[in-house]
Design an enzyme around this catalytic site. Structure first.
Site, short mmCIF file in Angstrom:
data_model
loop_
_atom_site.label_atom_id
_atom_site.label_comp_id
_atom_site.label_asym_id
_atom_site.label_seq_id
_atom_site.Cartn_x
_atom_site.Cartn_y
_atom_site.Cartn_z
N THR A 205 -85.20 -29.56 -36.21
CA THR A 205 -86.62 -29.18 -36.23
C THR A 205 -87.31 -30.14 -35.27
OG1 THR A 205 -86.66 -28.29 -38.46
CG2 THR A 205 -88.70 -29.35 -37.70
N ARG A 233 -88.60 -16.53 -46.22
CA ARG A 233 -89.03 -17.88 -46.63
C ARG A 233 -89.86 -18.53 -45.52
NH1 ARG A 233 -88.14 -23.35 -44.47
NH2 ARG A 233 -88.17 -24.79 -46.22
N VAL A 234 -90.97 -19.15 -45.89
CA VAL A 234 -91.78 -19.91 -44.94
C VAL A 234 -91.80 -21.36 -45.39
CG1 VAL A 234 -94.13 -20.24 -44.03
CG2 VAL A 234 -93.20 -17.92 -44.30
N GLY A 235 -91.61 -22.27 -44.46
CA GLY A 235 -91.54 -23.70 -44.82
C GLY A 235 -92.78 -24.47 -44.42
N ASP A 236 -92.67 -25.77 -44.54
CA ASP A 236 -93.80 -26.67 -44.29
C ASP A 236 -94.27 -26.68 -42.84
OD1 ASP A 236 -91.14 -28.03 -43.92
OD2 ASP A 236 -92.45 -29.51 -42.99
N THR A 255 -90.46 -33.49 -41.05
CA THR A 255 -89.22 -32.73 -40.98
C THR A 255 -88.41 -33.04 -42.23
OG1 THR A 255 -87.13 -32.48 -39.78
CG2 THR A 255 -88.21 -34.59 -39.54
N GLY A 256 -87.55 -32.10 -42.62
CA GLY A 256 -86.75 -32.31 -43.82
C GLY A 256 -86.93 -31.14 -44.78
N GLY A 258 -88.49 -28.65 -46.63
CA GLY A 258 -89.86 -28.16 -46.53
C GLY A 258 -90.55 -27.98 -47.86
N1 ASP Z 1 -88.97 -28.80 -42.64
C1 ASP Z 1 -88.26 -27.66 -42.09
C2 ASP Z 1 -88.39 -26.50 -43.07
O1 ASP Z 1 -88.33 -26.74 -44.27
C3 ASP Z 1 -86.80 -27.93 -41.83
C4 ASP Z 1 -86.46 -29.25 -41.17
O2 ASP Z 1 -87.35 -30.02 -40.84
O3 ASP Z 1 -85.25 -29.53 -40.96
O4 ASP Z 1 -88.48 -25.40 -42.66
#
Ligand code: ASP
Length: 343
Positions: A205, A233-236, A255-256, A258
């Site tokens: 990311t 799915r929608v993330g952060d 990042t990480g 979400g």
């Molecule tokens: N934060 C991102 C998500 O959850 C994924 C990532 O940062 O690796 O979509």
């Protein structure tokens, strides 16, 4: 009276998670430095923080080794669905004058420590499959739509209206992403699949935060999402306040995992905490609070209006690059730490 010139600075990340395949590290480093040179060049030429973060993130989206734009991970159905967002805090003479015309699209803020007034705006896209650079579309939503966030087919139709070329969804899928998706599908059992997903996490990311010489602050984040994510799915990374935030005090990109970043509104909490702390201490504290609240894994990059930089992660690894007047341009693989350890 003329404003004092600020010291521009830029930080980018290429994802936090597992260490990733060693064979890809040199190329990921090279790509990250090339993207940073673009962004830093814009700042050095007195360009805006917004231009710098969008150019840095778009360059990383174009690179197949990052999980954003071309090279994004695939969802449970084997398709690309991308999220991105951008936020801009710009000093203005009278931000209140903007508000009546903007109908909630902009907010005004006074930074009492510097006495400066800011106009704050944002744009985001979620679950899109047909745009080569989601961050460019997020910026277009911010600048050319009456909204802050657009999703799916509607966002893509808006892209066409503002002159952003649509591609076939298959054009966004790399062979590497397809192989990873197949490998994950073949894992039998929930636990094995979760382990595979965990091992694949953190492969890129991307995000960037910057302050320019006028004191404007910007943050941008773009992703293909987490491995094994469900269709829809929608993330952060699409959510202002969670994966991206910029304000008079500073700017942040996360990042990480979400879901944990959303639950803790990680970037907004961190940027507002800059009122009482340095980016370095605030970044560590933000990750510690996220661990206490969720037990999850994430990383954050942070910058303040003075160009001070901070980052923290509780994943095994995180790729970061930074540019500022004191240290110039530098790349770091943040020291591997044991999973679950506190930063
Ligand atoms: N934060 C991102 C998500 O959850 C994924 C990532 O940062 O690796 O979509």
């Amino acid at each position: 009276m003329a404003r004092a010139r600020n010291r521009p600075a830029l930080v980018a990340h290429g994802g936090a998670g597992s260490a990733g395949p060693g064979a890809e590290r040199a190329e990921r480093r090279r790509a990250m430095m090339a993207a940073m040179r673009l962004g830093a060049g814009i700042l050095r030429a007195n360009g805006s923080a917004l231009e710098a973060v969008v150019a840095t993130v778009a360059a990383l989206e174009d690179h197949p080794l990052f999980n954003a734009g071309y090279g994004s991970l695939l969802n449970s159905e084997g398709n690309v669905e991308m999220d991105a967002s951008v936020m801009f805090a710009e000093p203005v003479a009278d931000p209140a004058a903007l508000i009546p015309a903007s109908r909630g699209k902009r907010s005004a803020h006074t930074d009492h420590s510097s006495g400066s007034d800011y106009s704050i705006s944002a744009g985001a896209v979620a679950a899109i499959s047909r745009v080569r650079n989601p961050i460019v579309l997020a910026r277009a939503v911010m600048e050319h739509s009456p909204h802050i966030m657009m999703a799916g087919a509607g966002a893509e139709s808006f892209a066409r209206k503002v002159g952003i070329r649509l591609v076939r969804p298959e054009e966004m899928v790399t062979e590497r992403a397809r192989q990873r998706w197949r490998a994950q599908k073949q894992q039998s059992g929930m636990l094995a699949a979760q382990r595979a997903a965990r091992a694949a996490m953190g492969h890129g990311t991307v995000g960037a935060v910057a302050v320019d010489d006028r004191g404007a602050l910007a943050a941008a984040t773009s992703t293909g999402g987490v491995p094994g994510k469900l269709f829809g799915r929608v993330g952060d990374s699409a959510l202002i306040g969670a994966g991206t935030f910029a304000h008079a005090f500073g700017a942040a990109s996360a990042t990480g995992q979400g879901e944990a970043i959303i639950l803790t509104a990680l970037c907004r909490e961190a940027v507002l905490a800059l009122a009482d702390g340095s980016p370095r201490s605030v970044a560590g504290e933000a990750i510690r609070e996220m661990i206490d609240a969720t037990g999850a894994e994430a990383g954050i990059i942070l910058i303040d209006g003075r160009g001070r930089i901070g980052y923290a992660h509780n994943t095994v690894s995180m790729q970061v690059a930074r540019y500022d007047w004191a240290g110039g341009l530098r790349h770091l693989w943040l020291a591997p730490i044991a999973p679950g350890r506190r930063p």
